[in-house]
Design a protein around this motif. Structure first.
Motif, short mmCIF file in Angstrom:
data_model
loop_
_atom_site.label_atom_id
_atom_site.label_comp_id
_atom_site.label_asym_id
_atom_site.label_seq_id
_atom_site.Cartn_x
_atom_site.Cartn_y
_atom_site.Cartn_z
N MET A 385 0.87 -1.19 0.00
CA MET A 385 0.00 0.00 0.00
C MET A 385 0.90 1.24 0.00
N THR A 386 0.46 2.24 -0.76
CA THR A 386 1.30 3.44 -0.87
C THR A 386 1.10 4.35 0.34
N TYR A 387 2.22 4.79 0.87
CA TYR A 387 2.21 5.73 2.00
C TYR A 387 2.49 7.13 1.45
N ARG A 388 1.59 8.05 1.69
CA ARG A 388 1.68 9.43 1.19
C ARG A 388 1.93 9.48 -0.32
N GLY A 389 1.50 8.46 -1.02
CA GLY A 389 1.66 8.42 -2.48
C GLY A 389 3.10 8.37 -2.91
N MET A 390 4.00 7.87 -2.05
CA MET A 390 5.43 7.88 -2.43
C MET A 390 6.28 6.79 -1.78
N MET A 391 5.73 6.06 -0.79
CA MET A 391 6.52 4.95 -0.21
C MET A 391 5.61 3.72 -0.19
N LEU A 392 6.20 2.57 0.07
CA LEU A 392 5.42 1.34 0.06
C LEU A 392 5.45 0.67 1.43
N SER A 393 4.30 0.17 1.84
CA SER A 393 4.23 -0.51 3.13
C SER A 393 5.22 -1.68 3.13
N GLY A 394 5.97 -1.78 4.20
CA GLY A 394 6.90 -2.90 4.35
C GLY A 394 8.20 -2.77 3.57
N VAL A 395 8.37 -1.68 2.83
CA VAL A 395 9.61 -1.51 2.05
C VAL A 395 10.42 -0.36 2.65
N PRO A 396 11.56 -0.66 3.26
CA PRO A 396 12.33 0.38 3.95
C PRO A 396 13.10 1.29 2.99
N ASN A 397 13.30 2.50 3.41
CA ASN A 397 14.23 3.45 2.78
C ASN A 397 14.07 3.55 1.26
N MET A 398 12.83 3.56 0.82
CA MET A 398 12.60 3.73 -0.61
C MET A 398 11.38 4.61 -0.85
N ALA A 399 11.51 5.52 -1.80
CA ALA A 399 10.36 6.34 -2.21
C ALA A 399 10.32 6.36 -3.72
N PHE A 400 9.16 6.72 -4.25
CA PHE A 400 9.03 6.81 -5.71
C PHE A 400 8.25 8.06 -6.05
N VAL A 401 8.49 8.56 -7.25
CA VAL A 401 7.76 9.75 -7.72
C VAL A 401 6.65 9.30 -8.65
N LEU A 402 5.44 9.65 -8.28
CA LEU A 402 4.29 9.44 -9.17
C LEU A 402 3.53 10.75 -9.18
N GLY A 403 3.57 11.44 -10.31
CA GLY A 403 2.95 12.76 -10.39
C GLY A 403 1.44 12.68 -10.38
N TYR A 404 0.82 13.85 -10.37
CA TYR A 404 -0.65 13.87 -10.39
C TYR A 404 -1.17 13.39 -11.74
N THR A 405 -2.34 12.77 -11.69
CA THR A 405 -3.00 12.43 -12.96
C THR A 405 -4.05 13.48 -13.31
N ASN A 406 -4.44 14.28 -12.33
CA ASN A 406 -5.47 15.30 -12.58
C ASN A 406 -4.88 16.71 -12.63
N ALA A 407 -3.57 16.81 -12.64
CA ALA A 407 -2.89 18.10 -12.69
C ALA A 407 -1.48 17.81 -13.18
N SER A 408 -0.64 18.84 -13.24
CA SER A 408 0.71 18.59 -13.77
C SER A 408 1.52 17.67 -12.86
N TRP A 409 2.21 16.77 -13.49
CA TRP A 409 3.04 15.76 -12.83
C TRP A 409 4.01 16.39 -11.84
N THR A 410 4.64 17.48 -12.27
CA THR A 410 5.74 18.05 -11.50
C THR A 410 5.30 18.65 -10.16
N LEU A 411 4.05 19.07 -10.07
CA LEU A 411 3.58 19.62 -8.78
C LEU A 411 3.81 18.58 -7.69
#
Ligand SMILES: Cc1cc2nc3c(=O)[nH]c(=O)nc-3n(C[C@H](O)[C@H](O)[C@H](O)COP(=O)(O)OP(=O)(O)OC[C@H]3O[C@@H](n4cnc5c(N)ncnc54)[C@H](O)[C@@H]3O)c2cc1C
Length: 516
Positions: A385-411
């Protein structure tokens, strides 16, 4: 190609020794990876970092896609970085200007020197004993395997496959005497001047391609199974021009960025809460732009509500102009099969073509196709499960960038990188070596990560992590809310768990690469 090579190609990982350690490893040198590099070196200058990029150049999406007319479909004041004003008058910009913007950002800030090209990350292994990731990358130029270690990994690998787009299996494609091309594989050699070009699709790519191709082609029908919501916006933002005259560039940029971010949120909220009102607004725009008597219901009347799928923007009504001038047309029908001369329609007619462009979408891919292994166990993404839309439950020290789908990605990309820097600083100050999101609340239910009914989302979303029904597991797709929580909310929220372990010390290894 990203994500499609097998792990066998990278040899026996057990036989290899780590070669080098960085504090943070960024995967991907697209818009997000370059932005992440900037945030990291500015906010955490003491952290060492490297960027591994599978391709031979910077830019990701904005280098890969080369089809005629390629441009942004959201405004550049929000698609641009928070830290670097977009200074062109064009609010909707062409692909090459966006690519230059990303590359100049990298060059001006020395981020380009941190990139290792031709390194496709295949597998990332977390060891709780060592308190670090071991990253295995395949050299796409030599076939060698490279390994390095990192305390933290930030995935900026985009959201789709690079090697191929989505093309439905149409009957009879082998019979077609002309050329068939997917926009993702467009090359400059394709000559469409004076030719009959059929574009299959109705999404952002199709509505971009049609007016651009129609400038030189004989005629361009856009063949769609079902219509999309299409809205015309001025290619230049009048406020931006005025603001730049009276304010400094960063202030003018910030003003227009906020105006556009708020406008996007308003349009999205209106679409979700008052879809009928939004439909009326979109229709009024179409009536003003299309010739009198145009069959709006058939060709511009989607079966879904606005923003159940991404809204398509056309700058200065270029699509409508091509339609009004008869250079392009819209055909709403089903494809029966390809014929020698073109496409036979389910309704019985045939569209003749010399060139068929299948603007039928992308193949989504999570985390650049990288395999994650935590303490010897492969992480099954759909079970996380995504935590704050950038980390994964049970996965340490890792984040990912997933931009908005309803607005600009970079925000969202900017906010994610900023949050990661806050997190790293927090860990440094407290002496933590590990952080991992844990969902201990049984009332949090699972939901799909992206709440869109678009074909490309529905085809792949089962392979992606889930989002949760409540904060901090829920993806809000709301810039203002994310801004508050990601910049201000306490890092230690009871869900993100921290620990200090003394990692097992190993002597540094010499650089090592292994032939595949
Ligand atoms: C045609 C098109 C138009 C778009 N227009 C807009 C728009 O107008 N507005 C908007 O907000 N969004 C738009 N998007 C979404 C767009 O992808 C983002 O705006 C943005 O470019 C994403 O940047 P990124 O760096 O996160 O990902 P990408 O641009 O996809 O870059 C990812 C990088 O990571 C690399 N990579 C991937 N996997 C690995 C791996 N395993 N190892 C090493 N490297 C890897 C890739 O080679 C690539 O260079 C568009 C997308 C497409 C396809």
């Amino acid at each position: 190609m990203t994500g499609a090579a097998s792990l066998e190609q990278i040899g026996d990982p057990e036989a290899l020794e780590p070669l080098e350690h960085v504090d943070v490893l960024i995967v991907g040198a697209g818009l997000s990876g370059i932005g992440a590099g900037y945030h990291l070196q500015t906010k955490c200058p003491q952290k060492s970092y490297a960027i591994l990029e599978a391709r031979e150049c910077i830019g990701g999406t904005w280098d890969l896609f080369r089809y005629p007319g390629i441009r942004s479909d959201s405004d550049m004041y929000t698609l641009g970085y928070s830290f670097r004003p977009w200074e062109s008058d064009k609010s909707i910009a062409d692909g090459s200007s966006i690519l230059s913007y990303v590359r100049e950002t990298a060059r001006e800030n020395g981020i380009d020197r941190k990139i290792r090209f031709h390194h496709r990350v295949m597998r990332e292994l977390w060891s709780s004993e060592d308190q670090r990731w071991t990253i295995e990358a395949l050299r796409t130029d030599t076939g060698e395997t490279v390994r390095l270690t990192a305390d933290f990994v930030l995935m900026c690998s985009g959201y789709y496959r690079y090697d191929e787009g989505y093309a439905p299996p149409f009957r009879g494609t082998d019979r077609f005497a002309g050329e068939i091309v997917h926009p993702q594989l467009w090359s400059e050699e394709i000559d469409y001047t004076g030719k009959r070009v059929v574009v299959i699709g109705s999404g952002a790519t199709a509505v971009t391609l049609v007016p651009a191709l129609a400038e030189d082609a004989a005629h361009v029908p856009m063949l769609q199974r079902s219509p999309s919501y299409i809205v015309s916006l001025p290619a230049e933002d009048p406020l931006a021009r005025t603001a730049r005259r009276v304010l400094s560039s960063p202030r003018a940029y910030s003003l227009v960025r906020w105006k556009n971010a708020l406008l996007m949120m308003l349009v999205f909220q209106l679409s979700r809460r008052r879809p009928e009102a939004m439909k009326r607004l979109v229709r009024r725009g179409l009536e003003n732009n299309l010739p009198p008597g145009y069959d709006i219901d058939t060709h511009f009347g989607p079966r879904y509500d606005p923003w159940d799928q991404r809204l398509c923007l056309v700058p200065d009504g270029d699509l409508f102009e091509a339609l009004a001038e008869g250079r392009a047309s819209i055909v709403t029908d089903q494809i029966d099969s390809f014929t020698e001369n073109g496409v036979r329609l389910a309704s019985g007619g045939e569209l003749e073509a010399d060139l068929i462009v299948t603007a039928t979408g992308l193949n989504m891919l999570a985390l650049g196709g990288t395999e994650l292994v935590v303490d010897g166990r492969t992480v099954e993404l759909p079970k996380t499960m995504t935590y704050r839309g950038m980390m994964l439950s049970g996965v340490p020290n890792m984040a990912f960038v997933l931009g908005y789908t309803n607005a600009s990605w970079t925000l969202k990309a900017d906010l994610t990188s900023e949050y990661v820097c806050r997190l790293l600083k927090h860990m440094h100050v407290r002496g933590y070596s590990q952080c991992v999101p844990h969902n201990r609340d049984p009332s949090v239910t699972e939901q799909p990560l992206i709440d869109f009914s678009s074909g490309y989302v529905l085809r792949s979303i089962a392979d992606f992590p889930k989002q949760g029904s409540k904060r901090p597991w829920r993806l809000h797709q709301n810039y203002a809310l994310d801004l508050l929580t990601l910049r201000r909310a306490p890092i230690e929220d009871g869900t993100l768990e921290f620990s200090r372990h003394a990692p097992v010390m190993r002597s540094p290894q010499p650089a090592l690469v292994t032939a595949a």
